[in-house]
Design a protein around this motif. Structure first.
Motif, PDB file in Angstrom:
ATOM      1  N   VAL A   4      84.702 128.663  31.959  1.00 32.32           N
ATOM      2  CA  VAL A   4      85.805 129.472  32.482  1.00 32.32           C
ATOM      3  C   VAL A   4      85.414 130.946  32.383  1.00 32.32           C
ATOM      4  CG1 VAL A   4      88.230 130.091  32.170  1.00 32.32           C
ATOM      5  CG2 VAL A   4      87.488 127.733  31.802  1.00 32.32           C
ATOM      6  N   TYR A   5      85.563 131.652  33.509  1.00 38.14           N
ATOM      7  CA  TYR A   5      85.208 133.071  33.590  1.00 38.14           C
ATOM      8  C   TYR A   5      86.461 133.927  33.562  1.00 38.14           C
ATOM      9  CZ  TYR A   5      80.530 131.540  34.682  1.00 38.14           C
ATOM     10  OH  TYR A   5      79.293 130.962  34.602  1.00 38.14           O
ATOM     11  N   TYR A   6      86.330 135.120  32.994  1.00 38.34           N
ATOM     12  CA  TYR A   6      87.463 136.037  32.908  1.00 38.34           C
ATOM     13  C   TYR A   6      86.945 137.461  32.711  1.00 38.34           C
ATOM     14  CZ  TYR A   6      86.537 135.619  27.894  1.00 38.34           C
ATOM     15  OH  TYR A   6      85.931 135.623  26.659  1.00 38.34           O
ATOM     16  N   ILE A   7      87.822 138.412  32.962  1.00 38.53           N
ATOM     17  CA  ILE A   7      87.541 139.822  32.687  1.00 38.53           C
ATOM     18  C   ILE A   7      88.383 140.179  31.471  1.00 38.53           C
ATOM     19  CG2 ILE A   7      87.666 142.181  33.552  1.00 38.53           C
ATOM     20  CD1 ILE A   7      87.685 140.996  36.399  1.00 38.53           C
ATOM     21  N   ASP A   8      87.733 140.655  30.423  1.00 40.75           N
ATOM     22  CA  ASP A   8      88.515 140.992  29.227  1.00 40.75           C
ATOM     23  C   ASP A   8      88.675 142.492  29.032  1.00 40.75           C
ATOM     24  OD1 ASP A   8      85.995 141.664  28.322  1.00 40.75           O
ATOM     25  OD2 ASP A   8      86.225 140.706  26.367  1.00 40.75           O
ATOM     26  N   ASP A   9      88.266 143.286  30.004  1.00 38.09           N
ATOM     27  CA  ASP A   9      88.413 144.734  29.915  1.00 38.09           C
ATOM     28  C   ASP A   9      89.504 145.166  30.893  1.00 38.09           C
ATOM     29  OD1 ASP A   9      88.219 147.512  30.147  1.00 38.09           O
ATOM     30  OD2 ASP A   9      86.034 147.498  29.971  1.00 38.09           O
ATOM     31  N   PRO A  10      90.673 145.587  30.393  1.00 38.29           N
ATOM     32  CA  PRO A  10      91.771 145.963  31.283  1.00 38.29           C
ATOM     33  C   PRO A  10      91.415 147.117  32.223  1.00 38.29           C
ATOM     34  CG  PRO A  10      92.328 146.458  28.997  1.00 38.29           C
ATOM     35  CD  PRO A  10      91.027 145.730  28.982  1.00 38.29           C
ATOM     36  N   ASP A  11      90.494 147.992  31.808  1.00 32.18           N
ATOM     37  CA  ASP A  11      90.088 149.093  32.678  1.00 32.18           C
ATOM     38  C   ASP A  11      89.320 148.586  33.901  1.00 32.18           C
ATOM     39  OD1 ASP A  11      91.287 151.012  31.051  1.00 32.18           O
ATOM     40  OD2 ASP A  11      89.466 151.285  29.854  1.00 32.18           O
ATOM     41  N   VAL A  12      88.502 147.566  33.718  1.00 34.14           N
ATOM     42  CA  VAL A  12      87.778 146.975  34.850  1.00 34.14           C
ATOM     43  C   VAL A  12      88.773 146.308  35.802  1.00 34.14           C
ATOM     44  CG1 VAL A  12      86.091 145.214  35.535  1.00 34.14           C
ATOM     45  CG2 VAL A  12      85.611 146.698  33.581  1.00 34.14           C
ATOM     46  N   VAL A  13      89.746 145.600  35.257  1.00 33.75           N
ATOM     47  CA  VAL A  13      90.786 144.977  36.083  1.00 33.75           C
ATOM     48  C   VAL A  13      91.509 146.054  36.889  1.00 33.75           C
ATOM     49  CG1 VAL A  13      92.990 143.728  36.026  1.00 33.75           C
ATOM     50  CG2 VAL A  13      91.093 142.981  34.575  1.00 33.75           C
TER      51      VAL A  13
ATOM     52  N   GLN B 205      92.947 138.623  38.847  1.00 34.19           N
ATOM     53  CA  GLN B 205      94.235 137.930  38.947  1.00 34.19           C
ATOM     54  C   GLN B 205      94.401 136.895  37.832  1.00 34.19           C
ATOM     55  OE1 GLN B 205      96.040 139.358  41.449  1.00 34.19           O
ATOM     56  NE2 GLN B 205      94.141 140.472  41.744  1.00 34.19           N
ATOM     57  N   GLY B 206      93.290 136.522  37.176  1.00 38.81           N
ATOM     58  CA  GLY B 206      93.352 135.559  36.077  1.00 38.81           C
ATOM     59  C   GLY B 206      92.054 134.778  35.977  1.00 38.81           C
ATOM     60  N   GLU B 207      91.870 134.131  34.867  1.00 41.45           N
ATOM     61  CA  GLU B 207      90.632 133.391  34.622  1.00 41.45           C
ATOM     62  C   GLU B 207      90.496 132.190  35.549  1.00 41.45           C
ATOM     63  OE1 GLU B 207      91.976 130.664  30.848  1.00 41.45           O
ATOM     64  OE2 GLU B 207      91.269 132.695  30.458  1.00 41.45           O
ATOM     65  N   SER B 208      89.259 131.743  35.710  1.00 36.30           N
ATOM     66  CA  SER B 208      89.006 130.635  36.623  1.00 36.30           C
ATOM     67  C   SER B 208      87.647 130.020  36.335  1.00 36.30           C
ATOM     68  CB  SER B 208      89.043 131.143  38.062  1.00 36.30           C
ATOM     69  OG  SER B 208      88.917 130.082  38.971  1.00 36.30           O
TER      70      SER B 208
ATOM     71  N   LEU C 255      75.915 139.312  32.814  1.00 38.14           N
ATOM     72  CA  LEU C 255      74.815 140.059  32.209  1.00 38.14           C
ATOM     73  C   LEU C 255      75.141 141.555  32.133  1.00 38.14           C
ATOM     74  CD1 LEU C 255      72.043 139.020  31.222  1.00 38.14           C
ATOM     75  CD2 LEU C 255      71.086 139.958  33.310  1.00 38.14           C
ATOM     76  N   ALA C 256      75.840 142.059  33.126  1.00 39.24           N
ATOM     77  CA  ALA C 256      76.227 143.471  33.158  1.00 39.24           C
ATOM     78  C   ALA C 256      77.432 143.754  32.266  1.00 39.24           C
ATOM     79  CB  ALA C 256      76.541 143.884  34.594  1.00 39.24           C
ATOM     80  N   GLY C 257      78.042 142.722  31.719  1.00 38.27           N
ATOM     81  CA  GLY C 257      79.196 142.915  30.844  1.00 38.27           C
ATOM     82  C   GLY C 257      80.510 143.094  31.577  1.00 38.27           C
ATOM     83  N   LEU C 258      80.522 142.802  32.887  1.00 34.91           N
ATOM     84  CA  LEU C 258      81.762 142.953  33.653  1.00 34.91           C
ATOM     85  C   LEU C 258      82.667 141.736  33.527  1.00 34.91           C
ATOM     86  CD1 LEU C 258      80.322 144.670  36.839  1.00 34.91           C
ATOM     87  CD2 LEU C 258      81.648 145.719  35.002  1.00 34.91           C
ATOM     88  N   VAL C 259      82.084 140.563  33.302  1.00 34.17           N
ATOM     89  CA  VAL C 259      82.880 139.356  33.077  1.00 34.17           C
ATOM     90  C   VAL C 259      82.360 138.655  31.828  1.00 34.17           C
ATOM     91  CG1 VAL C 259      83.355 139.025  35.547  1.00 34.17           C
ATOM     92  CG2 VAL C 259      81.481 137.789  34.498  1.00 34.17           C
ATOM     93  N   ARG C 260      83.181 137.786  31.314  1.00 34.56           N
ATOM     94  CA  ARG C 260      82.807 136.949  30.164  1.00 34.56           C
ATOM     95  C   ARG C 260      83.134 135.518  30.517  1.00 34.56           C
ATOM     96  NH1 ARG C 260      84.365 139.374  24.550  1.00 34.56           N
ATOM     97  NH2 ARG C 260      82.871 137.782  24.046  1.00 34.56           N
ATOM     98  N   SER C 261      82.685 134.601  29.676  1.00 33.80           N
ATOM     99  CA  SER C 261      82.997 133.193  29.916  1.00 33.80           C
ATOM    100  C   SER C 261      83.160 132.469  28.597  1.00 33.80           C
ATOM    101  CB  SER C 261      81.902 132.529  30.760  1.00 33.80           C
ATOM    102  OG  SER C 261      80.701 132.438  30.021  1.00 33.80           O
TER     103      SER C 261
ATOM    104  N   LEU D 138      82.390 141.482  44.547  1.00 34.25           N
ATOM    105  CA  LEU D 138      83.668 142.182  44.494  1.00 34.25           C
ATOM    106  C   LEU D 138      84.825 141.203  44.681  1.00 34.25           C
ATOM    107  CD1 LEU D 138      85.109 144.836  44.115  1.00 34.25           C
ATOM    108  CD2 LEU D 138      84.843 145.272  46.558  1.00 34.25           C
ATOM    109  N   HIS D 139      84.652 140.224  45.572  1.00 32.48           N
ATOM    110  CA  HIS D 139      85.686 139.199  45.766  1.00 32.48           C
ATOM    111  C   HIS D 139      85.871 138.396  44.481  1.00 32.48           C
ATOM    112  CE1 HIS D 139      87.448 136.043  48.780  1.00 32.48           C
ATOM    113  NE2 HIS D 139      88.284 136.342  47.819  1.00 32.48           N
ATOM    114  N   LEU D 140      84.777 138.064  43.811  1.00 33.62           N
ATOM    115  CA  LEU D 140      84.868 137.349  42.533  1.00 33.62           C
ATOM    116  C   LEU D 140      85.618 138.194  41.500  1.00 33.62           C
ATOM    117  CD1 LEU D 140      81.275 135.858  42.350  1.00 33.62           C
ATOM    118  CD2 LEU D 140      83.408 134.563  42.577  1.00 33.62           C
ATOM    119  N   MET D 141      85.303 139.475  41.451  1.00 32.72           N
ATOM    120  CA  MET D 141      85.993 140.356  40.504  1.00 32.72           C
ATOM    121  C   MET D 141      87.476 140.457  40.847  1.00 32.72           C
ATOM    122  SD  MET D 141      83.853 141.326  38.189  1.00 32.72           S
ATOM    123  CE  MET D 141      84.622 142.767  37.442  1.00 32.72           C
ATOM    124  N   TRP D 142      87.788 140.529  42.146  1.00 32.82           N
ATOM    125  CA  TRP D 142      89.189 140.564  42.573  1.00 32.82           C
ATOM    126  C   TRP D 142      89.906 139.291  42.107  1.00 32.82           C
ATOM    127  CZ3 TRP D 142      92.997 143.510  44.116  1.00 32.82           C
ATOM    128  CH2 TRP D 142      94.123 142.920  44.696  1.00 32.82           C
TER     129      TRP D 142
END
Length: 120
Positions: free
Chosen positions: A82-91, A40-43, A68-74, A32-36
């Protein structure tokens, strides 16, 4: 598919199972901390490990599960992943949940209760 009292149809069992799996992944405080952080932006993984206070191999494993769950991409940038979330609903989901609980803890509202302790 039955309607409930609110006029919405219940989602199919497969959708509920997928949602439960995603929420199960987020039950880990480290993930959850990683998702938080990623909301805030890719890293890259090194910065994320520093930010969440985790060992690089452990953080990499958490990111692999989230990916693997599709919550983040790289994507690869040179030698960095570099990892990021590309789904605005997840953000939005992560920001609202963590933001609301943070606000509650700062304003002395109803205390945040732990139902059970989970390890990350």
């Amino acid at each position: 598919m039955g309607e409930n009292g609110g006029g919405f149809e219940d989602p199919p069992a497969e959708v509920l199972a997928a949602a439960a799996g995603a929420f199960g992944l987020l039950a880990s405080s480290v993930r959850l901390h990683l998702m938080w952080a990623l909301s805030q932006g890719e890293s890259d993984v090194t910065h994320l490990a520093d930010r969440v206070g985790g060992a690089l191999p452990a953080v990499s494993q958490h990111l692999a599960k989230l990916k693997l769950a599709g919550l983040v991409r790289s994507r690869r940038e040179g030698r960095r992943q570099v990892y990021y979330i590309d789904d605005p609903d997840v953000v939005t989901l992560v920001r609202v949940m963590v933001g609301q609980l943070t606000a509650r803890s700062h304003h002395g509202a109803a205390p945040i209760r732990l139902l059970h302790r989970t390890s990350g």
